[in-house]
Motif scaffolding. Structure first.
Motif, PDB file in Angstrom:
ATOM      1  N   VAL A 127       0.839  -1.207   0.000  1.00 56.18           N
ATOM      2  CA  VAL A 127       0.000   0.000   0.000  1.00 56.18           C
ATOM      3  C   VAL A 127       0.871   1.253   0.000  1.00 56.18           C
ATOM      4  O   VAL A 127       1.917   1.297   0.662  1.00 56.18           O
ATOM      5  N   TYR A 166      -4.195  -0.195   7.671  1.00 57.95           N
ATOM      6  CA  TYR A 166      -3.812  -0.956   6.482  1.00 57.95           C
ATOM      7  C   TYR A 166      -3.291  -2.348   6.867  1.00 57.95           C
ATOM      8  O   TYR A 166      -3.618  -3.340   6.228  1.00 57.95           O
ATOM      9  N   TYR A 171      -2.471  -5.557   4.468  1.00 58.46           N
ATOM     10  CA  TYR A 171      -1.310  -5.046   3.745  1.00 58.46           C
ATOM     11  C   TYR A 171      -0.048  -5.347   4.555  1.00 58.46           C
ATOM     12  O   TYR A 171      -0.017  -5.115   5.762  1.00 58.46           O
TER      13      TYR A 171
END
Ligand code: SF4
Length: 413
Positions: A127, A166, A171
């Motif tokens: 990300v 995230y 991620y």
């Protein structure tokens, strides 16, 4: 309700779009790759070069004529061409760089959904996380400060909160981005630095790799490199914004540095990161660049411990100082860009060749019945045999074959 996205330009633009996707999916909107299925579209735009802006305007015109889907269009091209766009595309919604933080709210107001569903579209592995925006420098060729404004940083606690979110979504690699990432924290009180931020991000559970998108050598000090090397999660690849290796050209670019200084910093990185994949941006054919000055850049690149190049043919941007200078003849510009791109390709192949037989850790970014694709800490894309549901995101791969300058083949180690 489905939406489609398109993104032109830099990693900061990509980070913004990734954030909008995660935000909308969390509110019950479903991402699709087919515009025909979408109720609305989101476009982030770029005007860093003439070509980039032309590509954006061509895309807007095409969607307007053919899709019949309303688009929310944001970013640098809107900041430059707002009035004309509003006039020409009346059913579209435009957000310049100051307004785009309202984009998600506006989409929810315009296209309300009554859904408690939460979607997970992307194969979540890497990300982009935008931690800084704008720039206080005035490089003579660059339109970005005029479009993105003064340098400003996200508070560390907000960065950490986003990184945790995230990581919670799956991620495993965070790529820190900014318009001038190296200037992170200089505008905060108390002042912070990029090093402070990377050190804090080391402790975010679930984040395995922290990659820095692009570094400005004017901010880099010896201790930054030394301390970065002691941080286990820092990726083994660094990209630098250099633009030229000729002192005379660097001066005309108003970049306030010298080739010798760049070389000193690059060799420190090589000392502390012996296997790292080092790359840099170069502008080919800057106005007034003599053949001798161009050869100074070629000699600089050959002397520097670099492994790849991003080459940009000079593009005059109206409103910049460099756009008022006499441009080089297009054939000269094209020839110099081609020569640097060639040199860059040879360097990429040579680096991958040196990686053959070695094992690198990396993140799984794609998986299908035919193969799996891993991006390693030193930024190699390595294709391996299908993993058959091997869910672990962090892997070790042995590089066995160089397929081309952008792809290697290997096995799980
Ligand atoms: S540092 Fe220079 S090239 Fe980079 S965004 Fe700022 S003005 Fe543009």
């Amino acid at each position: 309700m489905k939406f489609v996205v398109e993104c032109f330009g830099c990693r900061s633009n990509q980070a913004e779009v990734q954030e909008w996707i995660v935000e909308l999916e969390g509110r019950g909107y479903e991402l699709t790759t087919r515009a025909a299925e979408a109720t609305f579209g989101i476009l982030n735009t770029c005007s860093v070069t003439e070509k980039a802006e032309k590509d954006v305007l061509r895309f807007i015109g095409r969607t307007y004529r053919h899709t019949g889907v309303p688009w929310l269009v944001a970013g640098c091209t809107v900041s430059r061409e707002r009035a004309g766009l509003d006039q020409k595309y009346r059913s579209y919604f435009f957000f310049d760089n100051r307004e785009k933080q309202r984009l998600v709210e506006t989409a929810c107001e315009l296209f309300p959904v009554d859904s408690r569903l939460i979607y997970h579209s992307a194969f979540r592995s890497r990300v982009f996380l935008k931690v800084q925006d704008g720039c206080n420098f005035r490089c003579s060729f660059c339109i970005v400060p005029a479009l993105r404004g003064k340098a400003r940083s996200l508070e560390p606690k907000e960065v950490l909160a986003k990184a945790r979110r995230y990581a919670g979504l799956g991620y495993r690699e965070v790529v820190l981005t900014g318009i001038n990432l190296s200037s992170y924290g200089y505008d905060l009180f108390p002042r912070q630095t990029l090093l402070d931020l990377v050190a804090a991000l080391q402790h975010v559970r679930g984040v395995e790799i922290i990659r820095l998108s692009s570094l400005d050598p004017r901010f880099i000090r010896y201790h930054f490199i030394k301390e970065l090397a002691a941080m286990p999660k820092v990726a083994d690849s660094f990209h630098f914004s250099l633009q030229s290796g000729s002192d005379a050209v660097i001066r005309r670019m108003n970049r306030g540095s010298r080739g010798a200084e760049y070389l000193r910093i690059l060799s420190h990185f090589r000392d502390y990161f012996p296997e790292a994949n080092l790359g840099a941006d170069f502008i080919a054919g800057f106005p007034g660049e003599s053949e001798r000055q161009f050869q100074e850049t070629v000699a600089f690149i050959q002397a520097a411990p670099l492994n790849y190049l991003h080459v940009f043919p000079f593009s005059p941007r109206p409103g910049t100082k460099a756009a008022t200078l006499e441009p080089l003849p297009p054939p000269v510009l094209r020839a110099r860009a081609a020569e640097l791109k060639d040199l860059g390709s040879q360097m990429k192949l040579a680096y991958r060749d040196r990686c053959r037989g070695k094992i690198f850790s990396g993140i799984l970014i794609e998986e299908n019945p035919h193969y799996a694709l891993v991006v390693t800490r030193n930024f190699l894309s390595v294709r391996v045999p299908p993993l058959r549901g091997f869910k672990k995101r962090k892997l070790h791969v042995r590089v066995e074959r160089v397929v081309n300058e952008n792809l290697c083949e290997g096995k799980i180690a």
